[in-house]
Structure formats: structure tokens, C-alpha cells
Design a protein around this motif. Structure first.
Motif, PDB file in Angstrom:
ATOM      1  N   ILE A  44       1.034  -1.250  -0.097  1.00 51.86           N
ATOM      2  CA  ILE A  44      -0.253  -0.155  -0.152  1.00 51.86           C
ATOM      3  C   ILE A  44       0.839   1.348  -0.010  1.00 51.86           C
ATOM      4  CG2 ILE A  44      -1.591   1.185   1.321  1.00 51.86           C
ATOM      5  CD1 ILE A  44      -2.607  -1.607   2.539  1.00 51.86           C
ATOM      6  N   MET A  45       0.798   2.045  -0.881  1.00 48.90           N
ATOM      7  CA  MET A  45       1.304   3.242  -1.118  1.00 48.90           C
ATOM      8  C   MET A  45       0.786   4.396  -1.312  1.00 48.90           C
ATOM      9  SD  MET A  45       2.824   1.800  -4.575  1.00 48.90           S
ATOM     10  CE  MET A  45       2.268   0.254  -4.023  1.00 48.90           C
ATOM     11  N   GLY A  46       1.158   5.791  -1.369  1.00 45.59           N
ATOM     12  CA  GLY A  46       0.554   6.806  -1.853  1.00 45.59           C
ATOM     13  C   GLY A  46       1.082   7.548  -2.920  1.00 45.59           C
ATOM     14  N   HIS A  47       1.540   8.953  -3.045  1.00 42.92           N
ATOM     15  CA  HIS A  47       2.597   9.503  -3.882  1.00 42.92           C
ATOM     16  C   HIS A  47       2.088   9.835  -5.116  1.00 42.92           C
ATOM     17  CE1 HIS A  47       6.504  10.962  -5.332  1.00 42.92           C
ATOM     18  NE2 HIS A  47       6.474   9.845  -6.083  1.00 42.92           N
ATOM     19  N   THR A  48       1.330   8.852  -5.910  1.00 39.31           N
ATOM     20  CA  THR A  48       0.896   8.975  -7.334  1.00 39.31           C
ATOM     21  C   THR A  48      -0.546   9.072  -7.030  1.00 39.31           C
ATOM     22  OG1 THR A  48       2.687   7.450  -8.039  1.00 39.31           O
ATOM     23  CG2 THR A  48       0.661   8.237  -9.592  1.00 39.31           C
ATOM     24  N   PRO A  49      -1.235  10.309  -7.399  1.00 33.10           N
ATOM     25  CA  PRO A  49      -2.452  10.558  -7.177  1.00 33.10           C
ATOM     26  C   PRO A  49      -3.405  10.191  -8.250  1.00 33.10           C
ATOM     27  CG  PRO A  49      -1.469  12.717  -7.575  1.00 33.10           C
ATOM     28  CD  PRO A  49      -0.458  11.691  -7.487  1.00 33.10           C
ATOM     29  N   ASP A  50      -4.661   9.628  -7.822  1.00 31.02           N
ATOM     30  CA  ASP A  50      -5.729   9.592  -8.577  1.00 31.02           C
ATOM     31  C   ASP A  50      -6.951  10.170  -7.872  1.00 31.02           C
ATOM     32  OD1 ASP A  50      -8.440   8.354  -9.657  1.00 31.02           O
ATOM     33  OD2 ASP A  50      -6.981   7.106 -10.958  1.00 31.02           O
ATOM     34  N   PHE A  51      -7.285  11.323  -8.632  1.00 30.18           N
ATOM     35  CA  PHE A  51      -8.328  12.250  -8.011  1.00 30.18           C
ATOM     36  C   PHE A  51      -9.747  11.702  -8.000  1.00 30.18           C
ATOM     37  CE2 PHE A  51      -5.098  15.291 -10.023  1.00 30.18           C
ATOM     38  CZ  PHE A  51      -4.375  15.320  -8.454  1.00 30.18           C
ATOM     39  N   THR A  52      -9.847  10.647  -8.523  1.00 31.17           N
ATOM     40  CA  THR A  52     -11.517  10.057  -8.552  1.00 31.17           C
ATOM     41  C   THR A  52     -11.634   8.918  -7.542  1.00 31.17           C
ATOM     42  OG1 THR A  52     -10.584   8.157 -10.144  1.00 31.17           O
ATOM     43  CG2 THR A  52     -11.549  10.263 -11.031  1.00 31.17           C
ATOM     44  N   GLY A  53     -10.332   8.170  -6.838  1.00 32.08           N
ATOM     45  CA  GLY A  53     -10.675   7.371  -5.952  1.00 32.08           C
ATOM     46  C   GLY A  53      -9.153   6.279  -5.663  1.00 32.08           C
ATOM     47  N   ILE A  54      -9.228   5.487  -4.916  1.00 29.42           N
ATOM     48  CA  ILE A  54      -8.289   4.665  -4.447  1.00 29.42           C
ATOM     49  C   ILE A  54      -8.135   3.558  -5.506  1.00 29.42           C
ATOM     50  CG2 ILE A  54      -7.684   2.757  -2.994  1.00 29.42           C
ATOM     51  CD1 ILE A  54      -8.731   4.329  -0.995  1.00 29.42           C
ATOM     52  N   VAL A  55      -6.928   3.378  -6.179  1.00 34.75           N
ATOM     53  CA  VAL A  55      -6.628   2.498  -7.256  1.00 34.75           C
ATOM     54  C   VAL A  55      -6.211   1.158  -6.530  1.00 34.75           C
ATOM     55  CG1 VAL A  55      -5.190   2.193  -9.415  1.00 34.75           C
ATOM     56  CG2 VAL A  55      -6.008   4.407  -8.738  1.00 34.75           C
ATOM     57  N   ALA A  56      -6.674   0.093  -6.976  1.00 36.12           N
ATOM     58  CA  ALA A  56      -6.312  -1.298  -6.725  1.00 36.12           C
ATOM     59  C   ALA A  56      -6.041  -1.998  -8.046  1.00 36.12           C
ATOM     60  CB  ALA A  56      -7.174  -2.213  -5.893  1.00 36.12           C
ATOM     61  N   ARG A  57      -4.772  -2.787  -8.099  1.00 34.11           N
ATOM     62  CA  ARG A  57      -4.201  -3.564  -9.115  1.00 34.11           C
ATOM     63  C   ARG A  57      -3.769  -4.999  -8.828  1.00 34.11           C
ATOM     64  NH1 ARG A  57       0.012  -0.019 -12.784  1.00 34.11           N
ATOM     65  NH2 ARG A  57      -1.217  -1.503 -14.348  1.00 34.11           N
ATOM     66  N   CYS A  58      -3.895  -5.804  -9.791  1.00 33.20           N
ATOM     67  CA  CYS A  58      -3.380  -7.240  -9.443  1.00 33.20           C
ATOM     68  C   CYS A  58      -4.305  -7.783  -8.289  1.00 33.20           C
ATOM     69  CB  CYS A  58      -1.921  -7.305  -9.308  1.00 33.20           C
ATOM     70  SG  CYS A  58      -1.008  -6.534 -10.665  1.00 33.20           S
ATOM     71  N   LYS A  59      -5.616  -7.575  -8.355  1.00 39.99           N
ATOM     72  CA  LYS A  59      -6.343  -8.218  -7.544  1.00 39.99           C
ATOM     73  C   LYS A  59      -6.167  -7.792  -5.834  1.00 39.99           C
ATOM     74  CE  LYS A  59      -7.262 -12.552 -10.143  1.00 39.99           C
ATOM     75  NZ  LYS A  59      -7.279 -13.717 -10.185  1.00 39.99           N
ATOM     76  N   GLY A  60      -5.730  -6.490  -5.753  1.00 40.87           N
ATOM     77  CA  GLY A  60      -5.534  -5.906  -4.520  1.00 40.87           C
ATOM     78  C   GLY A  60      -4.180  -5.971  -3.991  1.00 40.87           C
TER      79      GLY A  60
END
Length: 431
Positions: free
Chosen positions: A348-364
Motif C-alpha cells: 500500500i502506497m501514496g505519492h501518485t494521485p488519482d483524484f477519482t478514488g483509491i486504485v487497486a491493481r493485480c487483485k489488490g
């Protein structure tokens, strides 16, 4: 047991025990503090009912009932609740909103005791005027959490490091005024209370075990006795040994990302944090250079080691963005090796924003929680919630458990489940 004796025991013992049980289940046991062992009442009731109503010795079902009574008294479900929040960037009002709707704090900004761990992944500073107020609040919550058995894990983001170096490109003039002068701001961030808190309470990365049988937060992985031998294939190594079913029941937290090509991943997180502690000490103890801009960029101290330079470069844990920007096919392969090396099941990390919501990749397995919370970005307010349970099933002889982890994104008016992982494990896990 004869029927009259059974009736007598039932009449004399059971009613008061049942009453106490309901006191316990209604969480009213605070009114009878002298009953220090009230939590043992369910197990005691189980044994009483077993004695009263068990079949004659040798009858069918006797062993099953005994095992059920023993199991209920010996093994207990374990739960852990974690909340993580990304970049706050100088915005106290929005930070307070997020921590309140995620259950970390109440309406007065105080620790509620409703979570076991609160994790903040860095970048509290810059782009806003609430630097002092935010860091002071974090320290207040840290003390309140500790007084109730809770834990805060705080991280330095690339912006904290920029300020420690003297790179003030994202510092507002209005924010400097809240410190008084440039010199006073430098002093507070180096040897003053904020700088001292960074050195004492903040790390660059963390490993948080989901179950206490794996040790306390930031216990090094792998342990010295289990260091992977050079040349061993990760997929066939200790990390996925079936004899260690909870070995990867842990989560990594970092500001930027743990690059698959970063050289100092292990032991995790101790190696990274040793390097960052050393570099931060050098930065805070040097004569503070005039900040950039308008002055020249000061850079790292001349005494910085190669490992310290790599910590702060684009492939290091403070700046790496590959988990957010690389193609799905690549990151879902690369992530497996990093999880294996760090003894974790997701990062779990921050730093790279997505202003629409939390991003999950590779099945979380990769979760990015920077959603631009600060008014400087105008993104969405968000927090990540993790509910972990380890529930006994069957009897003690089997040592079977159901492990379940529910990861959710929380927003002001909704909650979205990102992933639910559930599996059965076998072993003796002491909580």
C-alpha cells in the motif's frame, strides 16, 4: 449424573451464570469491576452445560461433545482493524474529515479506539498552510492511541525529505509565516519538535503483520535464521513454505513504492529504515543551507553513502511510481517477487494521485491511496480500511482456522469493497 443432582445443579448454578453471561455480551461488565475474569464466563458456561447434559460415558457423541467444549474454551477468534490514509499536504480540515468518517477519530479530533492501527503514508507537508497543526495533531493521536492499546504507523514522504534537504519548491509563503521566519521553520524541521518527531516516530517504510504470531510491526523479514540462500528460486523458497502458512499475512506501507529492482529490500523493512535513519540524521544535524528557491539546490550531504543516494533516487521507496504507471501485465508479474522478498501479501502506497478514488491493481496486491485529499488538488476524500479475522473451525486437534481479509475504500458517503480474501489454514497461532 443422577437426575435429582442434575436438577439441583441446573437450578442453583445456571441462572446466575446466564445472567452474568448477558451482562458480558451486553458489554455491561464495567459495572461489576471486581469480576476480573468475566470474559471467561462463556467458556465456563460451556463446561457447565457439558457436565449437566452430556450423554453417559461411552455413548455415541461423547467424544464430539468433549471436543466441542474443549475447543470453545481454548481457541478464540482474532480480529484486527487497520485504517490507512494517503497524502494530506497541509490541509488540516480535510484530514480531520477523513479520519472522522473512517472511524479513527471523533468529532473533536480525538482517538476513538475503534481501530487497532492507523497508518499514514507520508506527504503531510507542503502545498498548504497547516504543517505545524497537522504534525502536532499526529503526535497527539499517537499518544492517545498508545493509551488505549492502538498503534500509529507514520511515514516520511518525498516532500518531508525535500524539506529536510532544503528543497522548498512547494512551500507556500503563507505557510512559512505560520513558523515565523525561514530560519525558524528550518529549526523546527531539523532539531525542533517536528524534526525530533520525524526522527523518533516516522519511518520510510513499514511491515504490518496481520496476526501477532508474526511479531510486532516492523519485525524484520525474513528473520536472520531464514535468510534466503543466494540463487534460490523465489517461488520455491522459504517464503512460500506450506509449514509457515501465515508467513505472508502482512502488509507493506511506503510512500512511493518498493521497486522490484531496488537493491536494499531485505531484510524488510529494517534495511530501508536503517538507511533512511542515517540519512535523516545527517540532514538534520548539518548547518541548514539556504533553501531552494531562490538559492541553489543544496542536494544531499557530501557524506551521503551510495545506499543513501539510492534511497532518494527515482527507483527508491520515496519516489518510485512504477506500480501506478507500468502496464498491468508487467506489474502483476513484478509484484510477486517483491511480496515474496518482503513477507507480505499486498503493498500500500501514496505519492501518485488519482483524484477519482483509491486504485487497486493485480487483485489488490497493489493499492495506491493518494486521492488528492488536500484542497490544493481538489480530489476525493478517502481512507483504506482492512478488516482481518482468524476464526477457529473444527476442534483443537485439527488446528483449523479460516483466515479472512476484507479491504475496502471508504469515502464520505460510501464504502467499496476492493478485495475479499478467504482461505483455510492449519497451525497453532497464539494471539
Amino acid at each position: 449424573m443422577s437426575s435429582p443432582r442434575r436438577t439441583l445443579l441446573f437450578t442453583v448454578l445456571v441462572p446466575p451464570l446466564v445472567a452474568l453471561y448477558f451482562v458480558y455480551t451486553l458489554q455491561l461488565h464495567v459495572i461489576v469491576p471486581e469480576l476480573t475474569d468475566v470474559k471467561e464466563i462463556p467458556g465456563l458456561l460451556s463446561r457447565i452445560f457439558f457436565l449437566l447434559f452430556k450423554p453417559p460415558l461411552g455413548s455415541a457423541g461423547d467424544d464430539d461433545l468433549f471436543q466441542q467444549a474443549r475447543s470453545g474454551a481454548a481457541r478464540k477468534p482474532f480480529t484486527r482493524h487497520i485504517v490507512a490514509v494517503g497524502d494530506l499536504h497541509g490541509d488540516l480540515p480535510n484530514a480531520r474529515k477523513v479520519l472522522q468518517f473512517s472511524g479513527v477519530t471523533d468529532g473533536f479530533g480525538n482517538w476513538t479506539g475503534n481501530v487497532d492501527f492507523f497508518v499514514q503514508t507520508g506527504d503531510i507537508i507542503d502545498r498548504g498552510d497547516d504543517t505545524i497543526a497537522l504534525f502536532d495533531w499526529m503526535d497527539k493521536l499517537r499518544g492517545q492511541a498508545a493509551s488505549t492499546g492502538g498503534v500509529m504507523l507514520s511515514h516520511l514522504g518525498n516532500h518531508e525529505w525535500m524539506n529536510a534537504i532544503g528543497d522548498w519548491r512547494y512551500v507556500y509563503a503563507s505557510e512559512i509565516k505560520t513558523f515565523g521566519t525561514v530560519a525558524e521553520r528550518q529549526a523546527l524541521l531539523s532539531n525542533g519538535r517536528i524534526g525530533r518527531s520525524w526522527a523518533a516516530n516516522y519511518t520510510t517504510t513499514s511491515r504490518l503483520p496481520l496476526h501477532p504470531s508474526l511479531g510486532a510491526p516492523n519485525t524484520p523479514f525474513p528473520p536472520p535464521s531464514k535468510l534466503q540462500k543466494p540463487g534460490t528460486n523465489v517461488a520455491n523458497s522459504y517464503y512460500y513454505d506450506a509449514a509457515q502458512p501465515l508467513s505472508h499475512s502482512a502488509i507493506s506501507f511506503v510512500h512511493g513504492g518498493l521497486s522490484p529492482t531496488y537493491k536494499d529490500l531485505t531484510p524488510f523493512p529494517s534495511r530501508i529504515n536503517e538507511i533512511s535513519d542515517s540519512l535523516l540524521k545527517k540532514l538534520q544535524q548539518r548547518v541548514q543551507p539556504p533553501p531552494h528557491p531562490p538559492n541553489a539546490y543544496p542536494g544531499l550531504p557530501s557524506s551521503a553513502t551510495q545506499q543513501e543516494k539510492e534511497l532518494y533516487d527515482s527507483n527508491g521507496p520515496l519516489w518510485y511510481r512504477g506500480w501506478a504507471t507500468d502496464p498491468e501485465a508487467k506489474v502483476c508479474v513484478d509484484v510477486e517477487e517483491v511480496l515474496a522478498k518482503t513477507g507480505t501479501r499486498r503493498m500500500i502506497m501514496g505519492h501518485t494521485p488519482d483524484f477519482t478514488g483509491i486504485v487497486a491493481r493485480c487483485k489488490g496486491k497493489i493499492i495506491i491511496i493518494d486521492t488528492g485529499i488536500s484542497h490544493a488538488y481538489g480530489g476525493v476524500l478517502s481512507a483504506l480500511s482492512i478488516h482481518y479475522t482468524l476464526t477457529p473451525v473444527g476442534n483443537d486437534a485439527d488446528q483449523r482456522w479460516v483466515e479472512k481479509e476484507v479491504v475496502s475504500a471508504i469515502y464520505p458517503n460510501k464504502q467499496e469493497v476492493i478485495v475479499t480474501d478467504e482461505r483455510e489454514v492449519v497451525g497453532e497461532f497464539l494471539g
